[in-house]
Design an enzyme around this catalytic site. Structure first.
Site, PDB file in Angstrom:
ATOM      1  N   LYS B  83       4.560   4.603   1.395  1.00 29.55           N
ATOM      2  CA  LYS B  83       3.225   5.176   1.635  1.00 29.55           C
ATOM      3  C   LYS B  83       3.383   6.646   1.997  1.00 29.55           C
ATOM      4  CE  LYS B  83      -1.058   4.143   4.219  1.00 29.55           C
ATOM      5  NZ  LYS B  83      -1.665   3.269   5.237  1.00 29.55           N
ATOM      6  N   SER B 158      -6.043   1.378   3.877  1.00 32.85           N
ATOM      7  CA  SER B 158      -5.701   2.643   3.277  1.00 32.85           C
ATOM      8  C   SER B 158      -4.481   2.577   2.370  1.00 32.85           C
ATOM      9  CB  SER B 158      -5.452   3.672   4.374  1.00 32.85           C
ATOM     10  OG  SER B 158      -4.343   3.273   5.181  1.00 32.85           O
ATOM     11  N   SER B 182      -4.860  -1.790   7.380  1.00 29.94           N
ATOM     12  CA  SER B 182      -4.450  -1.064   6.172  1.00 29.94           C
ATOM     13  C   SER B 182      -3.204  -1.594   5.473  1.00 29.94           C
ATOM     14  CB  SER B 182      -4.240   0.417   6.495  1.00 29.94           C
ATOM     15  OG  SER B 182      -5.482   1.025   6.729  1.00 29.94           O
TER      16      SER B 182
END
Ligand SMILES: [Mg+2]
Ligand SMILES: [Zn+2]
Lengths: 98, 500, 503
Positions: B83, B158, B182
């Site tokens: 990420k 996210s 997330s």
């Protein structure tokens, strides 16, 4: 709890250093008012005698020894700088106090 | 010779075993995944940056290490999608924001150091909602990511880039961060596995902060065992993070290899169903509960009334902390600078930079947080939200006196269409209804697939929640559930996804 | 520049009582910064002592310096404060380019030390108790250099350059409760408080507290209340008053300025003021309206500090004798007056004198050298006494040589001069320069004979009873022996040879 006005949003944006456009301000003011209305339920517990939790871990006294660790080189430190001069970060004029 | 289409469907555990045995080389595995990214990522848009050279160099190093006869770690040579919220020295880190476009950090996050030390091959950085604020990855400044099950739908957020990369077979492992769901919500809507470890289990050093007291990095994978292997690689004490737990990592891999729920007490919370829950989601959840019973678990009903206040508390705590954490983005030391025409003041340039660099959701939360912390409002807002945290923590504690784990749907609905909730923050926030209580209390939770919703054929996630520091229970239960479902379905759920 | 109206000090004090609040920031002398491992050494290249944490890079996190906490507790204990059983850091949110995170990690409503006092002694010996509100931990900011303005000041600059080497250096902020009842002595109390605090900090060994190096900085908050009033007046906050003399002057100036405004029926504006060293005035800075909202909240990246009671007690046991107590003890031991003691204190000579006596010298001679020759020398070079290249042991040795009669005063000065010039230890200088009192009668006798022969007229005068003229002959002998003769002995010898007795 009362809602939030456009003027308040403008004040908060200034505090947060956000140069919001007028339309943006209008748009946000409406949305923020909705959000604040929706989350206002937390005030149900305002009068309860409950200690606040600011952190999920019950840790205390996490400290490090006073020992020097390597710093970045000045080149690394300044590697992301939008502008630099004399090995320093170059920034626009600061609105001063004197 | 194993071909690329076979390699990309292997699990991380299988890849590591084949590299260790010499059946595959790390370079071969890396090239297969890079080719897959090349082939499908234009459609999926899971990656913001692919580090081809870095990945191949790391893979070569693994192969050389093996050639020298050195012992390889359990994930040596396994590719991973990271990420874009973790700093990577020499590799761009944007956090999905224009604010950091082109920023190349001069340091590695602790998690990145650990991955490198474990010889994991980092393929690149994945897309995300800007500064991790969102549940759909639509808030990325670099465009949305598609859900491999249906590219017109959101992959969750996210960490939508990480979940999509897994579901699209672009990587067998990925890293996510979970502030309000997330990791788990993207796992749920893409039919993958995601774990939010106990707060403090994975170092936050070098993970760009959204809400410090809630943020937690964690593993994402396609199987429970793979998640456990990754969990073990990234967890552990870090002296650079004051909030890091200084205790041994729970035996998660062992638990994942010995899945069982026999004799366990499993709680279901009254507050985790009702209005807003999609029928197919509830149906698959109820089936999961039946499955648990059939596997020997005892199911206990729980009442946690404060959970109804969790979403409200979260939308005060997280924006408050973010308003302060994001103050450093001022256009002076790194990242974007906007409006510096030589006449404007630093103050004005900062305000113009922040206006230009942050997207609407980030601005909304900064203003909301500034409000909740401002004088005269602090006690009513921030103070009350912190009291709610205490109440939720107490209810979890009470619940875990009666049960070993709690289960719930991960998210009330399946993946919604891109654009559907884009300008309706409150609707968007509901996606995290079931995941947020865990972040507020700091305990551990997992999402794993429990079937497809009959009405739309999209994946449904089952959430398992464990007490703080008992992360191994997630894997023990998760592995048992996973094995039972795979047996029932005849194959992993992801095989039902359309090919890209 | 507008001239500020002032009321005479006497007139101001006749009508009003000053109320002061002093905020002192002390930079700790830790090896590393408060929240990261960067060195705190001064004088390094710009931005060479920065890391992700003190630059506020995305993702970086703070970790508390244990010695920073320990120093804060020591300061708190020495100020007779309670030490918190549990306290936290907080974030003070405001934007400023010298602050990389745009919040200062500080303490807010949970300071590590609170409710104490410091007794300060005024020059005439009167003791005044200053109550301490709190002492808390925080971090320093970076340094900005303003370019393009005429004077290097912020005003009129085209841009600024930032060096973050100082950002994150530990600070302890010590805040007094309102200081009331000092009356006309308020400025003197302010100065004495800061001086006492400085001595205390140094005695604790937690900082050198050099005001000239910015290691100790003072804000003077001042308001006046009419003698019959029940409430405090509006205060001004004079920032960065950075010498003891300035603290006194700033307080005095503000008393006169406030009084002039109030006497004219005006209202004092709550604002920050800037102090000007050159003329001792203050000028207006930022007006403190309520727009300032620091949005304090507990720092989520740090965990609470809960100093164990055993640790606190251990630190309490290790506290040195308080400077005021020590000073009074030494004053009595040395037998000097309050005024003399104050002079020694002002010269920063107390420790050097103590060390010199510990090395064997008597207090009077130790005092004489440090307050005389050496103070003069330090003054000329613009350095502190500790920075002179001479040790207390050297001074003690010189003093021993004088006591034994091996050196006289004049020679001793030359020895000290040699040591300061880097010629070696006192014994080495004596050796190299051939400095020794000549007291051996044979050698002196020859020099005396020569002097009598060369100054026959003077010798006659002496023989004729003008004994006072002997000085000229002594001078001649001293000159001939390059000052190495024992002058008293020379005089005796001359008189003896001339057959004259004194008086
Ligand atoms: Mg302060
Ligand atoms: Zn540093």
């Amino acid at each position: 709890m009362p809602g939030i006005t456009r003027e308040e949003v403008a004040h908060l944006a200034r505090l947060a250093r956000l140069e919001l456009a007028d339309e943006e301000l209008d748009h946000f003011a409406g949305q923020l008012d909705d959000i604040i209305g929706a989350v206002a339920r937390v005030s149900e517990v305002a009068d309860q005698d409950v200690p606040p939790t600011s952190h999920p871990l019950p840790l205390t006294n996490v400290m490090r020894a006073d020992e020097v660790r390597p710093s970045l080189t000045p080149e690394q430190a300044l590697s992301g700088a939008p502008a630099q001069e004399q090995q320093r970060f170059k920034v626009p004029q600061i609105l001063g106090e004197d | 010779m194993t071909d690329n289409s076979t390699i990309i469907k292997l699990t991380a555990a299988e890849i590591a075993a084949k590299i260790a045995s010499g059946e595959l080389t790390a370079v071969q595995v890396t090239e297969a995944h890079l080719a897959r990214i090349e082939a499908v990522d234009e459609k999926v848009h899971a990656f913001l940056h692919v580090d081809r050279e870095g990945a191949l160099a790391q893979a070569r190093a693994v192969d050389e290490k093996r050639a020298r006869g050195e012992k390889l770690g359990p994930l040596a040579g396994v590719p991973l999608a990271l990420k874009d919220i973790f700093t990577t020295m020499g590799v761009p880190t944007t956090v999905g924001s224009k604010m950091l476009e082109g920023w190349i950090p001069p340091y590695d996050a602790t998690l990145v150091k650990r991955l490198k030390a474990a010889d994991v091959v980092i393929l690149g950085k994945t897309n995300m909602d800007e500064f991790a604020m969102g549940s759909s990855t639509e808030n990325s400044a670099y465009g949305p990511t598609g859900n491999p099950w249906d590219l017109t739908r959101i992959p969750g957020g996210s960490g939508g880039g990480s979940s999509a990369a897994l579901a699209a077979y672009e990587a067998p492992l990925a890293i996510g961060t979970d502030t309000g769901g997330s990791i788990r919500q993207p796992a749920a809507v893409t039919g993958t596995v995601g774990v939010k470890p106990t707060y403090g289990a994975v170092s936050r050093y070098g993970m760009v902060a959204f809400s410090s007291s809630l943020d937690q990095g964690g593993p994402c994978a396609r199987t429970v065992l793979d998640a456990a292997l990754l969990h073990e690689a990234i967890a552990g004490h870090d002296p650079l993070d004051s909030t890091s737990i200084d205790a041994p990592v729970p035996p998660v891999v062992e638990a994942a290899r010995n899945g069982s729920v026999a004799g366990m007490r499993v709680g279901i919370v009254k507050q985790f169903r009702g209005e807003g829950y999609q029928a197919g989601v509830v149906q698959r959840f109820d089936e999961s509960v039946e499955l648990l019973k059939s596997l020997g678990a005892e199911v206990v009903e729980l009442d946690c009334p404060s959970f109804d206040l969790a979403l409200s508390a979260y939308y005060i705590v997280a924006p408050s902390e973010c308003s302060s954490n994001l103050a450093r983005f001022d256009g002076l030391r790194y990242g974007l600078r906007s409006g510096d025409d030589g006449t404007r003041s630093a103050e004005d340039v900062t305000a113009l930079t922040r206006e230009a660099g942050f997207g609407p959701e980030v601005k909304r939360r900064i203003i909301l947080g500034t409000y909740a912390l401002s004088s005269g409002y602090y006690d009513a807002w921030f103070g009350s939200a912190q009291k709610v945290r205490t109440l939720i923590t107490r209810e979890f504690e009470k619940a875990f006196e009666q049960v070993d784990v709690i289960v719930s749907p991960t998210t009330p609905t399946t993946a919604f269409p891109i654009g559907e909730r884009a300008d309706d923050p409150m609707a968007m926030y509901l996606a995290d209804l079931c995941t947020i209580p865990t972040n507020l209390a700091g305990n551990a939770a997992m999402s794993l697939p429990c079937g497809l919703a009959p009405e739309d054929g999209l994946p449904v996630g089952l959430q398992i929640i464990a007490p703080a520091l008992k992360d191994d229970r997630l894997y023990k239960v998760g592995a048992a559930v996973e094995a039972a479902f795979v047996e029932k379905w005849g194959h992993p759920l992801l095989e039902e996804a359309p090919s890209l | 520049m507008t001239v500020t109206e002032l009321l005479s000090y006497e007139a101001a004090l006749a009508e009003y009582d000053p109320v002061m609040g002093l905020e002192v920031h002390v930079e700790l002398g830790t090896k590393t910064k408060m929240f990261c491992g960067c060195s705190t050494e001064l004088g390094q290249d710009a931005n060479a002592q920065t890391c992700p944490t003190c630059l506020g890079l995305p993702g970086a996190l703070p970790v508390v310096n244990a010695v920073g906490v320990e120093s804060a507790i020591k300061i708190g204990l020495a100020l007779n404060c309670e030490i918190a059983e549990w306290c936290r850091f907080a974030r003070k949110n405001y934007f400023y380019p010298d602050m990389p995170k745009n919040f200062q990690t500080s303490q807010y409503d949970e300071p590590i030390a609170f409710d104490g006092y410091l007794d300060v002694q005024l020059e005439d010996g009167e003791v005044f108790r200053v109550e301490i509100e709190r002492a808390h931990m925080e971090e320093d900011t970076g340094k900005s250099t303003h370019i393009g303005g005429a004077t290097g000041r912020i005003h009129g600059a085209s841009h600024s350059l930032l060096d973050y080497n100082r950002a994150g250096i530990p600070l302890i902020e010590i805040v007094t409760k309102p200081i009331q009842g000092a009356g006309e002595r308020a400025p003197e109390v302010a100065k004495a408080y800061v001086a006492e605090l400085r001595e205390l900090i140094r005695a604790l060994g937690v900082s050198e507290a050099r005001m000239d190096k910015g290691q100790m900085r003072c804000d003077v908050n001042l308001s006046l209340m009419r003698k019959d009033a029940a409430e405090f007046g509006t205060r001004s906050e004079t920032k960065n008053v950075n010498s003891l003399r300035s603290v006194e002057r700033a307080a005095r100036f503000e008393i006169q300025r406030h009084a002039a405004i109030l006497e004219a029926g005006g209202k004092v504006v709550q604002e920050t003021r800037h102090f000007h060293e050159d003329d001792g005035t203050t000028t207006a800075g930022r007006i403190k309206d309520n727009a300032e909202d620091y949005r304090y909240f507990p720092e989520p990246d740090l965990v609470p500090v809960a100093p164990a009671r055993e640790w606190v007690e251990e630190l309490r046991k290790g506290l040195p004798e308080l400077p005021r107590v020590r000073r009074n003890r030494l004053r009595e031991e040395w037998g000097v007056s309050e005024v003399e003691m104050q002079a020694i204190l002002n010269a920063g000579a107390v420790d050097a004198i103590v060390a010199t006596t510990e090395a064997g010298a008597d207090a009077a001679s130790a005092r004489k050298w440090w307050m005389g020759e050496l103070a003069r020398n330090a003054n000329e070079k613009g350095v502190s006494l500790e920075e002179l290249p001479i040790t207390p042991a050297d001074v003690a040795r010189v003093s021993a040589l004088v006591a034994s009669g091996d050196l006289n005063d004049k020679l001793a000065r030359q020895v000290i001069e040699g040591v300061l010039a880097g010629e070696g230890t006192p014994d080495q200088v004596v050796e190299k320069r051939g400095l020794k009192v000549v007291s051996d009668d044979g050698a002196l006798g020859a020099a005396v004979d020569e002097a009598i022969a060369g100054n026959a007229a003077v010798a006659d005068k002496i023989r004729g009873g003008k004994v006072a003229a002997v000085g000229a002959l002594v001078g001649a002998v001293m000159k001939a022996t390059r000052g190495q003769a024992d002058a008293a002995k020379v005089k005796d010898l001359i008189l003896e040879k001339l057959g004259v007795s004194e008086g």
